[in-house]
Design a protein around this motif. Structure first.
Motif, mmCIF file in Angstrom:
data_model
loop_
_atom_site.group_PDB
_atom_site.id
_atom_site.type_symbol
_atom_site.label_atom_id
_atom_site.label_comp_id
_atom_site.label_asym_id
_atom_site.label_seq_id
_atom_site.Cartn_x
_atom_site.Cartn_y
_atom_site.Cartn_z
ATOM 1 N N THR A 1 7.674 -9.025 75.326
ATOM 2 C CA THR A 1 9.028 -8.473 75.562
ATOM 3 C C THR A 1 10.074 -9.290 74.814
ATOM 4 O OG1 THR A 1 8.331 -7.683 77.734
ATOM 5 C CG2 THR A 1 10.695 -7.871 77.344
ATOM 6 N N LEU A 2 9.915 -10.608 74.921
ATOM 7 C CA LEU A 2 10.876 -11.467 74.218
ATOM 8 C C LEU A 2 10.796 -11.262 72.709
ATOM 9 C CD1 LEU A 2 10.487 -14.797 76.252
ATOM 10 C CD2 LEU A 2 12.450 -13.250 76.230
ATOM 11 N N ALA B 1 9.884 -8.520 71.200
ATOM 12 C CA ALA B 1 10.518 -7.221 70.864
ATOM 13 C C ALA B 1 12.038 -7.349 70.843
ATOM 14 C CB ALA B 1 10.068 -6.165 71.876
ATOM 15 N N HIS B 2 12.543 -8.023 71.909
ATOM 16 C CA HIS B 2 14.008 -8.219 71.933
ATOM 17 C C HIS B 2 14.457 -9.065 70.750
ATOM 18 C CE1 HIS B 2 14.818 -6.209 75.706
ATOM 19 N NE2 HIS B 2 13.859 -6.918 76.334
ATOM 20 N N GLU B 3 13.613 -10.024 70.415
ATOM 21 C CA GLU B 3 13.990 -10.885 69.294
ATOM 22 C C GLU B 3 13.997 -10.099 67.974
ATOM 23 O OE1 GLU B 3 11.205 -13.984 68.310
ATOM 24 O OE2 GLU B 3 12.853 -15.377 67.910
ATOM 25 N N ILE C 1 14.499 -6.933 67.622
ATOM 26 C CA ILE C 1 15.680 -6.038 67.600
ATOM 27 C C ILE C 1 16.930 -6.823 67.256
ATOM 28 C CG2 ILE C 1 17.148 -4.587 69.033
ATOM 29 C CD1 ILE C 1 14.608 -3.782 70.572
ATOM 30 N N ALA C 2 17.064 -7.974 67.869
ATOM 31 C CA ALA C 2 18.269 -8.777 67.613
ATOM 32 C C ALA C 2 18.311 -9.249 66.162
ATOM 33 C CB ALA C 2 18.288 -9.971 68.572
#
Length: 682
Positions: free
Chosen positions: A611-612, A614-616, A618-619
């Motif tokens: 999850t981290l 994926a968020h990373e 995207i960011a």
């Protein structure tokens, strides 16, 4: 010159003789010193049997000071006996070895001393002894080899030269009447148990009657009434004490003088006493100490005898009594239960037996006995202890069931793993000790079980009987007296009436003593035991009952008797095994839950990382896109500016064209870099 030479010769001769005198003086002194004498006074004499006389040991030092006198005397013990324990007046002031004597061996010995400067005497009484004549004949009293007289010269020189013996003659006193004897009480100085004396005497040719009496007066005098015409007289049940038989003979109508005969009767046993055991009757000490004391009012106490009866074996043989003195310390007794029988004997041969139980335990078995568990500060009977252990076992079993129900899946998994490990390598099976423990307990329980399967004789007595008896742990020992060579019936009856009577038979020996020692099955409770004599189909009355409390330290299952101790051990081990299983199950459940928790944590950690990531992505994408968009916008704006400028001017300058190419190149490089970074992130 000649005068001086003569003077020198005189001096040398004088010195020579002085030296000879100096060295030879001790030898002359020693030779002349052996002149002291010890003698007995009187030196001879004639005395009557039964009388007493004094013998003094007298010292003559022959003018030499002495300080030590050692005397050893011997006398015939069958003729003489020392009658008085007192030495009377004596020149002795110190007693390094006080006077001792033995009437059995006929010996007297002592060592006396006189402080310096010693004593010089010609008639010094060393001591005075009183002898009693016990039989007729001749007797010699003589000095032994240990006899010596030491001079007060600092060297202890023995100066004794003479020590003559003395000879005495003893005769029977002439009777004033007939000569009396007794086949039942032959020695007038001894005590006898028989209260039925028989007297016989010589009969003269002209005797026509006798008058006699038996009383307590040593100077008694029978009357002139004819008591009988035969030279015998008998009495029955004479009272204890010293009695005197007086006899007169009538011949031709004339009464003669009086003869006397002494009879000493004592058929009472010594006084009752107790046997004290140190440190206690139940002890781990293999060398216990026994203390005891008693007295006797008539004949006097003689000695103690002791018998050790082991009760822990399968059968007891007839143990022997041996003489002891208080205090008596036993040596290296084996562990087990004993009946200690102490016998007191007086001089008439009467006996009194006292018994005390003794239980010698090992350091491991000192805390339990046939009746229960002894924890020093508290005693728990077996029945109560078994109830407590059974309750604890039930609680442990319930906890095991509840734990199994709640963690069944985990325990099944742990069991499968342990089985695989066990068959792979039994050394790695943590629960294998439980199986071994149960096997050992089963064997212990099995081997601890005990599989059961001429005239009317006088009334016998039971002298020794235990107050408590443990049928599963020891032998029953009884002892008593009855008629010699007779059969005995022993009857055991349950006082409460809850069990059938038990009968056994034993025989007495030639002395009338009997004993019974077997493992007898008596139910728990109080039992009365009585004994009677059986001889030629005639029976005596039953003796007074003795009460025995039977304590059965176990229970019966069919024909098998099982003791409480192995059951308690089995229950204790079962509780320990249950607690171990609870601990082991909890440990295995915690282990399995811990493994599952670790796996779940790893899965969650992976999901969180994904999850981290994926968020990373995207960011980062957004940040890259924003940065690249700004760069692209600036480059596009710059290119548009150059395009507008080229339209307005018709063409770009060389420098501007070069700048335009650089911008397009930077844009392409920026696009390639962004694409590469995005691939790395994703």
């Amino acid at each position: 010159m000649a005068g001086s030479f003569k003077n020198g010769i005189f001096v040398l001769l004088f010195a020579f003789f002085v030296g000879i005198a100096f060295f030879a003086l001790p030898y002359f002194y020693a030779e002349g010193a052996g002149q002291a004498a010890l003698f007995l006074n009187p030196a001879s004499g004639t005395f009557l049997v039964g009388s007493t006389f004094d013998v003094s040991v007298v010292l003559d030092t022959k003018g030499i000071a002495v300080n030590t006198i050692e005397v050893e005397l011997s006398f015939p013990s069958d003729k003489l006996q020392v009658a008085s324990p007192s030495v009377g007046k004596s020149i002795i002031q110190l007693w390094p070895a006080p006077p001792v004597f033995s009437n059995r061996e006929g010996k007297i010995y002592f060592v006396g001393g006189i402080p310096s400067p010693g004593i010089v005497t010609s008639q010094g009484v060393v001591l005075t002894l009183t002898f009693r004549v016990v039989s007729p004949g001749e007797a010699e009293i003589k000095f032994g080899e240990k006899t010596s007289v030491l001079a007060n010269d600092g060297r202890g020189t023995d100066i004794l030269g003479q020590k003559p013996s003395v000879f005495y003659r003893f005769s029977v006193p002439p009777p004033q009447g007939p000569t009396i004897s007794s086949p039942t009480h032959p020695d007038q100085e001894r005590w006898y148990r028989d209260p039925n004396p028989l007297f016989v005497w010589s009969r003269s040719s002209f005797a026509d009657g006798y008058s006699f009496t038996l009383d307590r007066d040593p100077s008694g005098f029978p009357d002139t009434s004819v008591e009988g015409q035969t030279p015998t007289a008998s009495f029955e049940n004479v009272e204890n004490g010293i009695s005197y038989f007086h006899l007169r003979e009538r011949a031709g109508g004339v009464w003669g003088g009086v003869s006397h005969y002494t009879v000493k009767i004592d058929n009472d046993p010594p006084a009752a006493f107790q046997v004290n055991v140190s440190p206690s009757r139940r002890t781990t000490n293999r060398n216990p100490i026994f203390r005891f004391f008693t007295t006797d009012a008539l004949s006097g106490f003689d000695h103690f005898e002791m018998k050790l009866v082991p009760l822990s074996g399968s059968q007891v043989s007839d143990s022997l009594f041996f003489e002891v003195a208080s205090p008596y310390q036993a040596v290296r007794m084996d562990a087990g239960r004993y009946q200690i029988i102490m016998r007191a004997l007086d001089r008439a041969g009467n006996t009194r037996d006292e018994a005390v139980p003794l239980n010698i335990v090992s350091s491991l078995t000192q805390f339990w006995g046939p009746e229960g568990l002894d924890l020093v500060f508290v005693f728990i009977p077996w029945f109560r202890l078994l109830l407590i252990l059974l309750l604890l076992l039930v609680i442990a079993a319930v906890l095991l069931v509840l734990f199994w129900t709640h963690h069944r899946h985990h325990l099944l998994q742990a069991l499968r793993e342990d089985v695989r490990k066990f068959f792979g390598s039994s050394n790695h099976f943590p629960g294998g000790g439980v199986l071994v423990l149960f096997l050992l307990l089963g064997g212990m329980l099995f081997f601890s079980t005990v599989v059961g399967a001429a005239g009317v004789p006088g009334v016998p007595t039971i002298n020794i009987a235990p107050s408590q008896y443990y049928p599963l742990d020891e032998l029953l020992y009884l002892e008593g007296k009855a008629s010699p060579n007779a059969g005995l019936d022993i009857l055991f009856e349950n006082i409460a009436g809850g069990a059938q009577p038990v009968r056994v038979s034993v025989n007495t020996n030639a002395g009338g003593e009997w004993f019974f020692s077997e493992r007898l099955e008596l139910a728990s409770g109080e039992w009365s035991v009585r004994v009677r004599s059986a001889k030629e189909n005639e029976y005596s009355d039953w003796s007074n009952p003795r009460i025995i409390r039977s304590v059965v330290s176990g229970f019966f299952v069919g024909g098998i008797k099982i003791k409480y101790l192995p059951i308690a051990v089995f229950l204790t081990a079962s509780i320990a095994a249950s607690v171990y299983l609870l601990w082991y199950s909890a440990k295995r459940v915690r282990s399995i839950e811990h493994v599952r928790l670790e796996e779940d944590m790893k899965h969650r950690e992976a999901e969180m990382k994904e999850t981290l990531r994926a968020h990373e992505r995207i960011a980062v994408t957004q940040a890259v896109e924003r940065s690249f968009g700004d760069l692209r916008k600036r480059v596009v704006d710059e290119l548009d500016h150059l395009e507008v400028k080229a339209r307005r001017n018709g063409a770009l300058s060389e420098e501007e064209e070069k700048h335009r190419e650089e911008l397009l190149h930077e844009l392409r490089e920026a696009e390639e870099l962004v694409e590469k970074e995005l691939k790395t992130i994703f």
